[in-house]
Design a protein around this motif. Structure first.
Motif, PDB file in Angstrom:
ATOM      1  N   ILE B  45       0.842  -1.200   0.000  1.00  0.00           N
ATOM      2  CA  ILE B  45       0.000   0.000   0.000  1.00  0.00           C
ATOM      3  C   ILE B  45       0.878   1.251   0.000  1.00  0.00           C
ATOM      4  O   ILE B  45       0.647   2.192  -0.773  1.00  0.00           O
ATOM      5  CB  ILE B  45      -0.947  -0.003   1.226  1.00  0.00           C
ATOM      6  CG1 ILE B  45      -1.951  -1.154   1.118  1.00  0.00           C
ATOM      7  CG2 ILE B  45      -1.686   1.323   1.331  1.00  0.00           C
ATOM      8  CD1 ILE B  45      -2.684  -1.445   2.406  1.00  0.00           C
ATOM      9  N   GLY B  48       2.266   1.778  -3.431  1.00  0.00           N
ATOM     10  CA  GLY B  48       1.253   2.294  -4.362  1.00  0.00           C
ATOM     11  C   GLY B  48       0.987   3.772  -4.149  1.00  0.00           C
ATOM     12  O   GLY B  48       0.930   4.558  -5.100  1.00  0.00           O
ATOM     13  N   MET B  49       0.858   4.183  -2.882  1.00  0.00           N
ATOM     14  CA  MET B  49       0.519   5.582  -2.593  1.00  0.00           C
ATOM     15  C   MET B  49       1.674   6.520  -2.918  1.00  0.00           C
ATOM     16  O   MET B  49       1.483   7.586  -3.481  1.00  0.00           O
ATOM     17  CB  MET B  49       0.123   5.739  -1.127  1.00  0.00           C
ATOM     18  CG  MET B  49      -1.230   5.273  -0.692  1.00  0.00           C
ATOM     19  SD  MET B  49      -2.737   5.497  -1.607  1.00  0.00           S
ATOM     20  CE  MET B  49      -2.551   5.978  -3.173  1.00  0.00           C
ATOM     21  N   TYR B  52       1.915   6.921  -6.544  1.00  0.00           N
ATOM     22  CA  TYR B  52       0.828   7.763  -7.050  1.00  0.00           C
ATOM     23  C   TYR B  52       1.111   9.245  -6.816  1.00  0.00           C
ATOM     24  O   TYR B  52       0.679  10.107  -7.580  1.00  0.00           O
ATOM     25  CB  TYR B  52      -0.493   7.363  -6.379  1.00  0.00           C
ATOM     26  CG  TYR B  52      -1.687   8.081  -6.963  1.00  0.00           C
ATOM     27  CD1 TYR B  52      -2.241   7.647  -8.164  1.00  0.00           C
ATOM     28  CD2 TYR B  52      -2.242   9.184  -6.334  1.00  0.00           C
ATOM     29  CE1 TYR B  52      -3.321   8.299  -8.723  1.00  0.00           C
ATOM     30  CE2 TYR B  52      -3.319   9.841  -6.877  1.00  0.00           C
ATOM     31  CZ  TYR B  52      -3.857   9.393  -8.069  1.00  0.00           C
ATOM     32  OH  TYR B  52      -4.929  10.053  -8.623  1.00  0.00           O
ATOM     33  N   MET B  53       1.849   9.565  -5.721  1.00  0.00           N
ATOM     34  CA  MET B  53       2.156  10.963  -5.412  1.00  0.00           C
ATOM     35  C   MET B  53       3.148  11.560  -6.401  1.00  0.00           C
ATOM     36  O   MET B  53       3.267  12.781  -6.499  1.00  0.00           O
ATOM     37  CB  MET B  53       2.753  11.071  -3.997  1.00  0.00           C
ATOM     38  CG  MET B  53       1.734  10.945  -2.894  1.00  0.00           C
ATOM     39  SD  MET B  53       2.554  10.766  -1.306  1.00  0.00           S
ATOM     40  CE  MET B  53       3.193  12.421  -1.097  1.00  0.00           C
ATOM     41  N   HIS B  54       3.884  10.712  -7.112  1.00  0.00           N
ATOM     42  CA  HIS B  54       4.885  11.216  -8.054  1.00  0.00           C
ATOM     43  C   HIS B  54       4.315  11.225  -9.462  1.00  0.00           C
ATOM     44  O   HIS B  54       3.484  10.383  -9.793  1.00  0.00           O
ATOM     45  CB  HIS B  54       6.137  10.334  -8.008  1.00  0.00           C
ATOM     46  CG  HIS B  54       6.946  10.530  -6.776  1.00  0.00           C
ATOM     47  ND1 HIS B  54       6.636   9.891  -5.602  1.00  0.00           N
ATOM     48  CD2 HIS B  54       8.023  11.304  -6.505  1.00  0.00           C
ATOM     49  CE1 HIS B  54       7.499  10.252  -4.668  1.00  0.00           C
ATOM     50  NE2 HIS B  54       8.337  11.115  -5.190  1.00  0.00           N
TER      51      HIS B  54
END
Lengths: 112, 250
Positions: B45, B48-49, B52-54
């Motif tokens: 997790i 993944g997060m 996703y922030m980049h």
């Protein structure tokens, strides 16, 4: 219990043949992952490829847990007490990724 | 007082029988592995997060270049980062080495099941042989991982020239030639955590191998300890299957 990967009742050769069969399946799936990673056309979206990778990974996980770890041939209660919590965790992963990305978007776009 | 110790047919959970038809030790290993899976899920997790922030790389795969602008440090394509193979310096061989590592670990899982199978037949010599192959496979995998780490830390010849003119090669916890520093951090943490599991697995296998050789389980009458470390070893293999997909392929 008759189709067990390691069954004291079946003959030695039969057990060993079954183990190598599962090993062959795992090797084939990994080879397929490679083939797809290299053959995927540049212009196509990677999304279906990634979904396909996850499906292949779950297939490998099934063979390792069911045959090598012998879970498929255990009592149903034992199977459920491992698989059910894991199913909830998979849902937790999906939910946290979805909610988390929504929160990140909201924070990023806070000032418009 | 025979009636007080007789097993009630109404409820198998009242004691006296094993409702799951597995020993205490095996059950505890299963539940430990379940809780270990929770930890790895948490890492997944986080990965993944953070990813996703980049920003993601937008262009064509074949034209991929590494980010060099700190205002747009996009996530690298992992197979472009890990494209080296021992003795093939500078040759672009994406995924090949990590694929070899995957095969080595799957193979050592196979030798482990063969050891468990031999244990069911009380064949001490065969258990010794397959346990030894499993240990060798484990050490080989760890060696590969050490090579992969040292290559990632020392970096490729190209290095990275930032827009301000400074030059950097390789990766550490705060700098990364291949993109965002967090990519390097996650690589170190996830493969490091898995590698620690492999290392503990090899140590456990060596202890059990020693017991097999001195005949402890032959005298005990069963090789269940081999099954228990086998479960742990397969779990380590299972985690690698997921690391391979989510860190290297996707």
């Amino acid at each position: 219990m008759s189709d067990s990967a390691i069954n004291t009742n079946s003959s030695k050769n039969e057990n060993i043949r079954r183990i190598w069969k599962v090993a062959g399946i795992l090797a084939l799936i990994t080879a397929a992952e490679f083939a797809f990673a290299f053959a995927w056309p540049d212009t196509w979206s990677r999304m279906p490829l990634n979904v396909w990778f996850i499906i292949l990974t779950l297939a490998k996980a099934f063979y390792i847990v069911a045959e090598f770890m012998h879970l498929k041939h255990e009592v149903k209660t034992l199977i459920l007490s491992i698989v059910l919590p894991m199913a909830f965790v998979v849902w937790l992963i999906v939910a946290l990724l979805a909610e988390g990305s929504a929160i990140i978007d909201a924070v990023k776009n806070f000032w418009g | 007082m025979a009636s007080t110790i007789s097993v009630s047919n109404k409820n198998i959970w009242n004691g006296g029988v094993s409702p799951l038809k597995a020993s205490y030790g095996k059950l505890m290993m299963w539940f430990f592995l379940l809780s270990d899976a929770f930890t790895f899920s948490a890492l997944l997790i986080s990965y993944g997060m953070i990813r996703y922030m980049h920003p993601a790389y937008e262009g064509n795969y074949s034209e991929f270049t590494f980010a060099n602008d700190s205002s747009n440090l996009y996530w690298p394509i992992p197979e472009m980062v890990f494209d080296a193979f021992p003795f093939f310096h500078g040759v672009h061989l994406p995924l090949l080495f990590v694929g070899l590592m995957t095969f080595i670990l799957i193979l050592s899982s196979v030798t482990m099941v063969l050891g468990v199978e031999a244990g069911h037949r009380m064949d001490q010599k065969a258990v010794e042989k397959w346990m030894l192959w499993t240990i060798i496979g484990g050490f080989t995998f760890l060696g590969c991982q050490a090579w992969e780490w040292s290559h990632f830390i020392s970096g490729s010849d190209a290095g990275l020239t930032y827009v301000d003119g400074s030059f950097f090669q390789g990766a550490n916890l705060t700098q990364n030639q291949y993109g965002p520093p967090l990519f390097a951090d996650l690589f170190f943490f996830i493969t490091g955590f898995h590698g620690t599991h492999v290392f503990s697995g090899v140590i456990l296998n060596i202890i059990i191998f020693y017991n097999v050789v001195v005949g402890t389980y032959q005298r005990r009458g069963h090789y269940e300890m081999v099954e228990k470390v086998g479960l742990y070893w397969h779990f380590v293999d299972l985690v690698w299957v997921f690391v391979f997909t989510f860190f290297y392929l996707v």
